[in-house]
Design an enzyme around this catalytic site. Sequence first.
Site, PDB file in Angstrom:
ATOM      1  N   LYS A 188      83.293   1.501  11.901  1.00  0.00           N
ATOM      2  CA  LYS A 188      84.751   1.548  11.798  1.00  0.00           C
ATOM      3  C   LYS A 188      85.167   2.509  10.692  1.00  0.00           C
ATOM      4  CE  LYS A 188      87.467  -2.039  12.228  1.00  0.00           C
ATOM      5  NZ  LYS A 188      88.059  -3.381  11.980  1.00  0.00           N
TER       6      LYS A 188
ATOM      7  N   THR B 296      89.911   3.087  13.360  1.00  0.00           N
ATOM      8  CA  THR B 296      90.835   2.007  13.075  1.00  0.00           C
ATOM      9  C   THR B 296      92.059   2.518  12.329  1.00  0.00           C
ATOM     10  OG1 THR B 296      90.953  -0.254  12.181  1.00  0.00           O
ATOM     11  CG2 THR B 296      89.722   1.368  10.886  1.00  0.00           C
TER      12      THR B 296
ATOM     13  N   GLU C 282      82.704  -1.859   9.031  1.00  0.00           N
ATOM     14  CA  GLU C 282      83.637  -0.882   8.475  1.00  0.00           C
ATOM     15  C   GLU C 282      83.083  -0.118   7.279  1.00  0.00           C
ATOM     16  OE1 GLU C 282      88.416  -0.791   7.483  1.00  0.00           O
ATOM     17  OE2 GLU C 282      87.477  -2.240   8.818  1.00  0.00           O
TER      18      GLU C 282
ATOM     19  N   ASP D  55      88.393 -10.697  16.708  1.00  0.00           N
ATOM     20  CA  ASP D  55      88.739 -10.016  15.464  1.00  0.00           C
ATOM     21  C   ASP D  55      88.577 -11.004  14.314  1.00  0.00           C
ATOM     22  OD1 ASP D  55      89.615  -8.105  13.722  1.00  0.00           O
ATOM     23  OD2 ASP D  55      91.719  -8.216  14.287  1.00  0.00           O
TER      24      ASP D  55
ATOM     25  N   PHE E  21      96.970  -0.310  16.272  1.00  0.00           N
ATOM     26  CA  PHE E  21      97.416  -1.567  15.660  1.00  0.00           C
ATOM     27  C   PHE E  21      98.807  -1.957  16.165  1.00  0.00           C
ATOM     28  CE2 PHE E  21      94.784  -2.355  11.585  1.00  0.00           C
ATOM     29  CZ  PHE E  21      93.606  -2.150  12.283  1.00  0.00           C
TER      30      PHE E  21
END
Length: 318
Positions: free
Chosen positions: A132, A156, A96, A18, A178
């Site tokens: 994403k 996400t 993203e 990440d 998350f």
Amino acid sequence: MTASKLEQLRKMTTVVADTGDIEAVRRLKPVDCTTNPTLLFKAAETPAYAPLVEEAIAWGKKAGSGDKVVQAVCDRLAVTFGTELTKIVPGRVSTEVDADLSFDTQATLDKARAIIAAYKERGIEKERILIKIASTWEGLQAAKVLQAEGIDCNLTLLFALPQAVAAADAKAFLISPFVGRILDWHVKAGGGPYTAETDPGVVSVRSIYAYYKTYGIDTVVMGASFRNTGEIEALAGCDRLTIGPGLLDELAGATGDLARRLDAKAPGEAPAKLVLDEKAFRFAMNEDAMATEKLAEGIRGFVKDLRSLRKLVATRLG
């Protein structure tokens, strides 16, 4: 000699980095890599990556001026970093869609297709990329269309089972619940103290994992946003885990046995099956203060960093 906990984890879970730090990815050798505006902004300010930034700025100066050019340069920078990452990792790179498009299905579709086209121009096929998208209702509908077109998505900012169910309904390739941010909310609300076993983020991912495996859902579960290695160890066996360089280093330096905690053959008790249309989804999210607040907060945070990146680019463009 006992293998490190990172080596043990890799035998039961696909490890993803990440980070936007290319050197960290090269050193840690993950299978996949994820990025976001926050990570890209940090990377863009790092002297080691100046040539990548300079290339995007030089391209932008030839393209003209104005907000559209600034946004185009930011997009180019994201694809440039992504391209470099595809040269290092054998698997997928997540790129993203702008967080300020989180409530616009059509704009999300347009941006996602443009990202895939930009990678294609560099010789990188869509099978190497994950798009994403924030797990809003609008983002989930965009993912449904993209998946039907053969463009795989990473949903996400996912904090609750209704989002995971809607992502499965959209046939999303992957979700990123998350973990750490769920814990943050509960601690701030006065909960705890928590162990790795009672950590609300860990409990949430285990519940989603059990739901997917029990009901035969193919969407990949990738735990994300970890606060400590205890959370990671408590999810050993999850399909994938995306982990920052600091925690990857901690796991690489740790020894001792790492037990498998999640197993598709014995996923544990699953929540009752949900059927969600838009009204049911929105009501379920409204009922979950944590999920609603963390989703909104996450979008605001990514937008803030996206604006910072745009400001940096605008300044460099002159």
